[in-house]
Write a protein that holds these residues in place. Structure first.
Motif, PDB file in Angstrom:
ATOM      1  N   GLY A  33       2.597   1.643  -3.442  1.00  0.00           N
ATOM      2  CA  GLY A  33       1.652   1.701  -4.481  1.00  0.00           C
ATOM      3  C   GLY A  33       0.847   2.954  -4.686  1.00  0.00           C
ATOM      4  N   THR A  34       0.583   3.641  -3.210  1.00  0.00           N
ATOM      5  CA  THR A  34       0.135   5.078  -3.522  1.00  0.00           C
ATOM      6  C   THR A  34       1.208   6.239  -3.508  1.00  0.00           C
ATOM      7  OG1 THR A  34       0.414   4.650  -0.817  1.00  0.00           O
ATOM      8  CG2 THR A  34      -1.815   4.569  -2.057  1.00  0.00           C
ATOM      9  N   THR A  49      -1.242  -0.506  -5.674  1.00  0.00           N
ATOM     10  CA  THR A  49      -2.212  -0.152  -4.613  1.00  0.00           C
ATOM     11  C   THR A  49      -3.510  -1.342  -4.766  1.00  0.00           C
ATOM     12  OG1 THR A  49      -1.564   1.941  -5.073  1.00  0.00           O
ATOM     13  CG2 THR A  49      -3.886   1.438  -4.364  1.00  0.00           C
ATOM     14  N   CYS A  50      -3.741  -1.644  -6.075  1.00  0.00           N
ATOM     15  CA  CYS A  50      -4.957  -2.617  -5.993  1.00  0.00           C
ATOM     16  C   CYS A  50      -4.432  -4.097  -5.557  1.00  0.00           C
ATOM     17  CB  CYS A  50      -5.409  -3.119  -7.282  1.00  0.00           C
ATOM     18  SG  CYS A  50      -6.235  -1.569  -8.308  1.00  0.00           S
ATOM     19  N   LEU A 110       0.738  -1.048  -0.022  1.00  0.00           N
ATOM     20  CA  LEU A 110      -0.142   0.169  -0.079  1.00  0.00           C
ATOM     21  C   LEU A 110       0.998   1.154  -0.076  1.00  0.00           C
ATOM     22  CD1 LEU A 110      -2.837   1.245   0.108  1.00  0.00           C
ATOM     23  CD2 LEU A 110      -2.677   1.118   2.575  1.00  0.00           C
ATOM     24  N   SER A 142      -2.548  -4.556  -3.203  1.00  0.00           N
ATOM     25  CA  SER A 142      -2.653  -4.267  -1.637  1.00  0.00           C
ATOM     26  C   SER A 142      -3.712  -4.413  -0.973  1.00  0.00           C
ATOM     27  CB  SER A 142      -1.981  -2.845  -1.156  1.00  0.00           C
ATOM     28  OG  SER A 142      -2.232  -2.672   0.202  1.00  0.00           O
ATOM     29  N   GLY A 153       1.769   2.494  -9.384  1.00  0.00           N
ATOM     30  CA  GLY A 153       0.773   2.667  -8.584  1.00  0.00           C
ATOM     31  C   GLY A 153      -0.365   1.933  -8.466  1.00  0.00           C
TER      32      GLY A 153
END
Length: 301
Positions: free
Chosen positions: A43-44, A194-195, A40, A197, A190
Protein backbone atom coordinates in the motif's frame (compact mmCIF):
# COMPACT_ATOMS: atom_id res chain seq x y z
CA UNK A 1 3.57 4.07 -40.88
CA UNK A 2 2.98 1.85 -37.85
CA UNK A 3 4.49 2.51 -34.46
CA UNK A 4 6.52 -0.67 -34.75
CA UNK A 5 8.16 0.50 -37.98
CA UNK A 6 8.87 3.93 -36.51
CA UNK A 7 10.89 2.75 -33.51
CA UNK A 8 11.27 -1.05 -33.50
CA UNK A 9 14.46 -1.61 -31.57
CA UNK A 10 13.87 1.28 -29.15
CA UNK A 11 10.49 -0.17 -28.09
CA UNK A 12 11.93 -3.68 -27.75
CA UNK A 13 14.88 -2.42 -25.70
CA UNK A 14 12.65 -0.45 -23.34
CA UNK A 15 10.28 -3.39 -22.90
CA UNK A 16 13.20 -5.71 -22.14
CA UNK A 17 14.36 -3.17 -19.54
CA UNK A 18 10.85 -3.22 -18.06
CA UNK A 19 10.94 -7.02 -17.69
CA UNK A 20 14.32 -6.85 -15.93
CA UNK A 21 13.16 -4.09 -13.56
CA UNK A 22 9.85 -5.87 -12.89
CA UNK A 23 11.67 -9.14 -12.14
CA UNK A 24 14.04 -7.27 -9.81
CA UNK A 25 10.93 -5.97 -8.04
CA UNK A 26 10.13 -9.51 -6.91
CA UNK A 27 13.50 -9.62 -5.14
CA UNK A 28 13.12 -6.13 -3.67
CA UNK A 29 9.63 -6.94 -2.42
CA UNK A 30 10.54 -10.29 -0.88
CA UNK A 31 13.42 -8.68 1.01
CA UNK A 32 11.26 -5.77 2.22
CA UNK A 33 8.55 -8.16 3.44
CA UNK A 34 11.01 -9.49 6.01
CA UNK A 35 10.36 -6.33 8.05
CA UNK A 36 6.95 -5.05 6.89
CA UNK A 37 3.41 -6.44 6.88
CA UNK A 38 2.50 -7.33 3.26
CA UNK A 39 -0.50 -5.02 2.81
CA UNK A 40 1.25 -2.10 4.49
CA UNK A 41 4.30 -2.66 2.30
CA UNK A 42 2.42 -2.77 -0.98
CA UNK A 43 0.00 0.00 0.00
CA UNK A 44 2.66 2.53 0.96
CA UNK A 45 4.83 1.45 -1.99
CA UNK A 46 2.08 2.18 -4.50
CA UNK A 47 1.01 5.34 -2.72
CA UNK A 48 4.51 6.83 -2.90
CA UNK A 49 4.99 5.64 -6.49
CA UNK A 50 1.66 7.22 -7.45
CA UNK A 51 2.67 10.52 -5.88
CA UNK A 52 5.91 10.47 -7.86
CA UNK A 53 4.07 9.86 -11.13
CA UNK A 54 1.56 12.55 -10.16
CA UNK A 55 4.30 15.13 -10.69
CA UNK A 56 4.48 14.08 -14.35
CA UNK A 57 0.76 13.48 -14.97
CA UNK A 58 -0.73 16.46 -13.09
CA UNK A 59 -1.22 18.68 -16.19
CA UNK A 60 -3.14 15.88 -17.96
CA UNK A 61 -5.19 15.09 -14.84
CA UNK A 62 -6.22 18.74 -14.46
CA UNK A 63 -7.69 18.69 -17.97
CA UNK A 64 -9.39 15.33 -17.55
CA UNK A 65 -13.22 15.21 -17.11
CA UNK A 66 -14.39 14.15 -13.66
CA UNK A 67 -16.18 11.07 -15.03
CA UNK A 68 -12.91 9.70 -16.45
CA UNK A 69 -11.14 10.29 -13.14
CA UNK A 70 -13.91 8.40 -11.35
CA UNK A 71 -13.59 5.49 -13.78
CA UNK A 72 -9.83 5.39 -13.30
CA UNK A 73 -10.21 5.32 -9.52
CA UNK A 74 -12.91 2.61 -9.66
CA UNK A 75 -10.75 0.42 -11.87
CA UNK A 76 -7.99 1.05 -9.34
CA UNK A 77 -10.12 -0.75 -6.75
CA UNK A 78 -9.98 -3.88 -8.93
CA UNK A 79 -6.23 -3.37 -9.26
CA UNK A 80 -6.12 -3.33 -5.43
CA UNK A 81 -7.58 -6.85 -5.30
CA UNK A 82 -5.05 -8.13 -7.84
CA UNK A 83 -2.11 -6.58 -6.01
CA UNK A 84 -3.37 -7.79 -2.61
CA UNK A 85 -3.49 -11.40 -3.89
CA UNK A 86 -0.03 -10.95 -5.42
CA UNK A 87 1.71 -9.57 -2.34
CA UNK A 88 0.10 -12.15 -0.03
CA UNK A 89 1.14 -14.90 -2.42
CA UNK A 90 4.66 -13.48 -2.47
CA UNK A 91 4.71 -13.28 1.32
CA UNK A 92 3.86 -16.98 1.66
CA UNK A 93 5.92 -18.15 -1.31
CA UNK A 94 9.06 -20.21 -0.78
CA UNK A 95 9.87 -20.20 -4.48
CA UNK A 96 9.73 -16.90 -6.38
CA UNK A 97 10.41 -18.43 -9.79
CA UNK A 98 7.44 -20.76 -9.53
CA UNK A 99 5.19 -17.95 -8.27
CA UNK A 100 6.20 -15.70 -11.17
CA UNK A 101 5.23 -18.34 -13.74
CA UNK A 102 1.87 -18.92 -12.04
CA UNK A 103 1.24 -15.18 -11.97
CA UNK A 104 2.01 -14.99 -15.71
CA UNK A 105 -1.10 -17.11 -16.32
CA UNK A 106 -2.98 -13.80 -16.19
CA UNK A 107 -1.82 -13.12 -19.77
CA UNK A 108 -3.30 -16.40 -20.94
CA UNK A 109 -6.55 -15.84 -19.04
CA UNK A 110 -7.28 -12.43 -20.62
CA UNK A 111 -9.14 -13.86 -23.66
CA UNK A 112 -10.86 -16.50 -21.48
CA UNK A 113 -12.26 -13.81 -19.17
CA UNK A 114 -13.25 -11.77 -22.22
CA UNK A 115 -15.21 -14.76 -23.50
CA UNK A 116 -16.95 -15.50 -20.18
CA UNK A 117 -17.87 -11.94 -19.22
CA UNK A 118 -18.04 -9.99 -22.47
CA UNK A 119 -18.89 -12.59 -25.12
CA UNK A 120 -15.67 -12.15 -27.10
CA UNK A 121 -14.36 -14.98 -29.24
CA UNK A 122 -10.77 -15.90 -28.38
CA UNK A 123 -8.50 -17.24 -31.12
CA UNK A 124 -8.09 -20.98 -31.48
CA UNK A 125 -4.58 -20.72 -30.02
CA UNK A 126 -6.08 -19.82 -26.62
CA UNK A 127 -7.96 -23.10 -26.38
CA UNK A 128 -4.83 -25.00 -27.42
CA UNK A 129 -2.70 -23.17 -24.86
CA UNK A 130 -5.13 -23.47 -21.94
CA UNK A 131 -4.84 -27.25 -21.30
CA UNK A 132 -1.05 -26.99 -21.67
CA UNK A 133 -0.98 -24.31 -18.95
CA UNK A 134 -3.33 -26.27 -16.70
CA UNK A 135 -1.15 -29.35 -17.02
CA UNK A 136 1.85 -27.22 -16.11
CA UNK A 137 0.08 -25.91 -13.01
CA UNK A 138 -0.90 -29.48 -12.08
CA UNK A 139 2.77 -30.48 -12.15
CA UNK A 140 3.61 -27.60 -9.82
CA UNK A 141 0.90 -28.82 -7.45
CA UNK A 142 2.25 -32.38 -7.59
CA UNK A 143 5.64 -31.02 -6.53
CA UNK A 144 4.07 -30.04 -3.19
CA UNK A 145 2.95 -33.60 -2.57
CA UNK A 146 -0.42 -33.79 -4.33
CA UNK A 147 -1.63 -30.54 -2.76
CA UNK A 148 -1.96 -26.91 -3.75
CA UNK A 149 -0.05 -24.53 -1.52
CA UNK A 150 -1.52 -21.27 -0.21
CA UNK A 151 0.98 -19.21 -2.21
CA UNK A 152 -0.05 -20.99 -5.41
CA UNK A 153 -3.75 -20.32 -4.82
CA UNK A 154 -3.06 -16.67 -4.05
CA UNK A 155 -1.02 -16.29 -7.25
CA UNK A 156 -3.84 -17.88 -9.26
CA UNK A 157 -6.21 -15.37 -7.65
CA UNK A 158 -3.83 -12.58 -8.67
CA UNK A 159 -3.67 -13.91 -12.24
CA UNK A 160 -7.48 -13.99 -12.49
CA UNK A 161 -7.76 -10.45 -11.14
CA UNK A 162 -5.07 -9.19 -13.50
CA UNK A 163 -6.85 -10.81 -16.46
CA UNK A 164 -10.11 -9.12 -15.43
CA UNK A 165 -8.27 -5.84 -14.87
CA UNK A 166 -6.80 -5.86 -18.39
CA UNK A 167 -10.24 -6.51 -19.87
CA UNK A 168 -11.85 -3.75 -17.83
CA UNK A 169 -9.04 -1.33 -18.68
CA UNK A 170 -9.60 -1.85 -22.40
CA UNK A 171 -13.35 -1.27 -22.09
CA UNK A 172 -14.00 1.17 -19.25
CA UNK A 173 -11.03 3.52 -19.44
CA UNK A 174 -9.84 3.01 -23.01
CA UNK A 175 -9.89 6.76 -23.74
CA UNK A 176 -7.89 7.77 -20.67
CA UNK A 177 -4.19 8.52 -21.43
CA UNK A 178 -1.84 5.88 -20.04
CA UNK A 179 0.23 8.01 -17.64
CA UNK A 180 -2.63 9.71 -15.74
CA UNK A 181 -4.54 6.41 -15.69
CA UNK A 182 -1.55 4.63 -14.16
CA UNK A 183 -1.19 7.44 -11.62
CA UNK A 184 -4.85 7.18 -10.61
CA UNK A 185 -4.64 3.42 -10.27
CA UNK A 186 -1.44 3.49 -8.21
CA UNK A 187 -2.90 6.09 -5.87
CA UNK A 188 -6.13 4.06 -5.57
CA UNK A 189 -4.23 0.87 -4.75
CA UNK A 190 -2.02 2.72 -2.29
CA UNK A 191 -4.93 4.35 -0.50
CA UNK A 192 -7.09 1.21 -0.33
CA UNK A 193 -4.41 -1.22 0.81
CA UNK A 194 -2.76 1.16 3.27
CA UNK A 195 -6.14 1.74 4.96
CA UNK A 196 -6.91 -1.99 4.89
CA UNK A 197 -3.55 -2.71 6.49
CA UNK A 198 -4.28 -0.34 9.37
CA UNK A 199 -7.48 -2.30 10.06
CA UNK A 200 -6.43 -5.93 9.66
CA UNK A 201 -2.65 -6.13 10.08
CA UNK A 202 -0.98 -6.17 13.48
CA UNK A 203 2.50 -7.38 12.54
CA UNK A 204 5.13 -5.07 14.08
CA UNK A 205 7.39 -3.04 11.80
CA UNK A 206 11.10 -3.75 11.73
CA UNK A 207 12.43 -0.87 9.66
CA UNK A 208 16.15 -1.44 9.64
CA UNK A 209 18.26 0.51 7.12
CA UNK A 210 18.35 -2.53 4.82
CA UNK A 211 14.54 -2.95 4.91
CA UNK A 212 14.10 0.75 4.13
CA UNK A 213 16.56 0.38 1.27
CA UNK A 214 14.63 -2.51 -0.26
CA UNK A 215 11.38 -0.60 0.23
CA UNK A 216 12.71 2.49 -1.56
CA UNK A 217 14.09 0.32 -4.36
CA UNK A 218 10.59 -1.12 -4.75
CA UNK A 219 9.07 2.37 -4.86
CA UNK A 220 11.57 4.11 -7.13
CA UNK A 221 12.67 1.29 -9.43
CA UNK A 222 10.06 -1.48 -9.42
CA UNK A 223 7.06 0.89 -9.39
CA UNK A 224 7.77 4.46 -10.55
CA UNK A 225 10.54 3.75 -13.08
CA UNK A 226 9.00 0.48 -14.25
CA UNK A 227 5.56 1.94 -15.01
CA UNK A 228 6.97 5.14 -16.50
CA UNK A 229 9.20 3.22 -18.94
CA UNK A 230 6.48 0.67 -19.67
CA UNK A 231 4.00 3.39 -20.58
CA UNK A 232 6.55 5.03 -22.88
CA UNK A 233 7.46 1.73 -24.55
CA UNK A 234 3.86 0.63 -25.03
CA UNK A 235 3.19 3.91 -26.80
CA UNK A 236 5.86 2.97 -29.35
CA UNK A 237 4.44 -0.43 -30.32
CA UNK A 238 1.23 -2.47 -30.30
CA UNK A 239 -0.25 -4.04 -27.14
CA UNK A 240 0.08 -7.58 -28.51
CA UNK A 241 3.71 -7.05 -29.45
CA UNK A 242 4.46 -5.59 -26.01
CA UNK A 243 2.74 -8.51 -24.29
CA UNK A 244 5.09 -10.99 -25.97
CA UNK A 245 8.21 -9.32 -24.57
CA UNK A 246 6.64 -8.70 -21.16
CA UNK A 247 6.17 -12.47 -20.81
CA UNK A 248 9.91 -12.64 -20.13
CA UNK A 249 9.35 -11.21 -16.63
CA UNK A 250 8.76 -14.70 -15.22
CA UNK A 251 11.96 -16.01 -16.80
CA UNK A 252 14.04 -13.14 -15.39
CA UNK A 253 12.42 -13.60 -11.96
CA UNK A 254 13.37 -17.27 -11.86
CA UNK A 255 16.95 -16.44 -12.88
CA UNK A 256 17.27 -13.62 -10.33
CA UNK A 257 15.79 -15.78 -7.57
CA UNK A 258 18.28 -18.53 -8.38
CA UNK A 259 21.13 -16.01 -8.22
CA UNK A 260 20.03 -14.03 -5.14
CA UNK A 261 18.29 -16.63 -2.99
CA UNK A 262 20.00 -19.72 -4.37
CA UNK A 263 16.67 -21.16 -5.50
CA UNK A 264 16.66 -24.38 -7.47
CA UNK A 265 13.84 -26.17 -9.22
CA UNK A 266 12.90 -29.82 -9.05
CA UNK A 267 12.19 -31.66 -12.28
CA UNK A 268 8.42 -31.24 -11.74
CA UNK A 269 8.84 -27.50 -11.18
CA UNK A 270 10.97 -27.14 -14.30
CA UNK A 271 8.44 -29.07 -16.37
CA UNK A 272 5.50 -27.15 -14.91
CA UNK A 273 7.05 -23.72 -15.49
CA UNK A 274 8.19 -24.74 -18.97
CA UNK A 275 4.67 -25.84 -19.89
CA UNK A 276 3.17 -22.59 -18.60
CA UNK A 277 5.68 -20.57 -20.64
CA UNK A 278 5.02 -22.78 -23.68
CA UNK A 279 1.29 -22.09 -23.28
CA UNK A 280 1.99 -18.36 -23.27
CA UNK A 281 4.01 -18.71 -26.47
CA UNK A 282 1.23 -20.74 -28.12
CA UNK A 283 -1.36 -18.18 -27.09
CA UNK A 284 0.68 -15.32 -28.60
CA UNK A 285 2.26 -17.30 -31.43
CA UNK A 286 1.30 -14.85 -34.20
CA UNK A 287 3.08 -12.04 -32.39
CA UNK A 288 5.90 -14.25 -31.13
CA UNK A 289 6.66 -15.15 -34.74
CA UNK A 290 6.72 -11.48 -35.74
CA UNK A 291 9.13 -10.63 -32.90
CA UNK A 292 11.39 -13.56 -33.79
CA UNK A 293 11.45 -12.56 -37.46
CA UNK A 294 12.44 -9.04 -36.49
CA UNK A 295 15.20 -10.15 -34.14
CA UNK A 296 16.69 -12.82 -36.41
CA UNK A 297 19.37 -11.45 -38.78
CA UNK A 298 18.61 -11.34 -42.46
CA UNK A 299 14.81 -11.25 -42.09
CA UNK A 300 14.33 -7.52 -42.60
CA UNK A 301 13.31 -6.39 -46.07
Amino acid sequence: MSAIKQAPWQADALLLLVTVVAASGWIFSKEALAGMPPLLFIGTRFLLAGLILLAFSWPALRRMPARRIRRGVLVGFLFSAAIAFWVLGLNYSDHLGESAFINSLGILLVPVVARLLFGDHPPRSTWIALPVALFGFALLSLNAGFRIEASQLLMVGAALCFALLINVNTRVVRNVPALPLTTLQLLSVGGVLTCLSLVVEHQPLSLSPSILGWFMASVLLASSLRFFVQIKAQGMTTPSHAAVILMLEAVWTALFAAWWFGETMTLLQLLGCSLIFTALLINRWYWVRKVMLRWLPGTQR
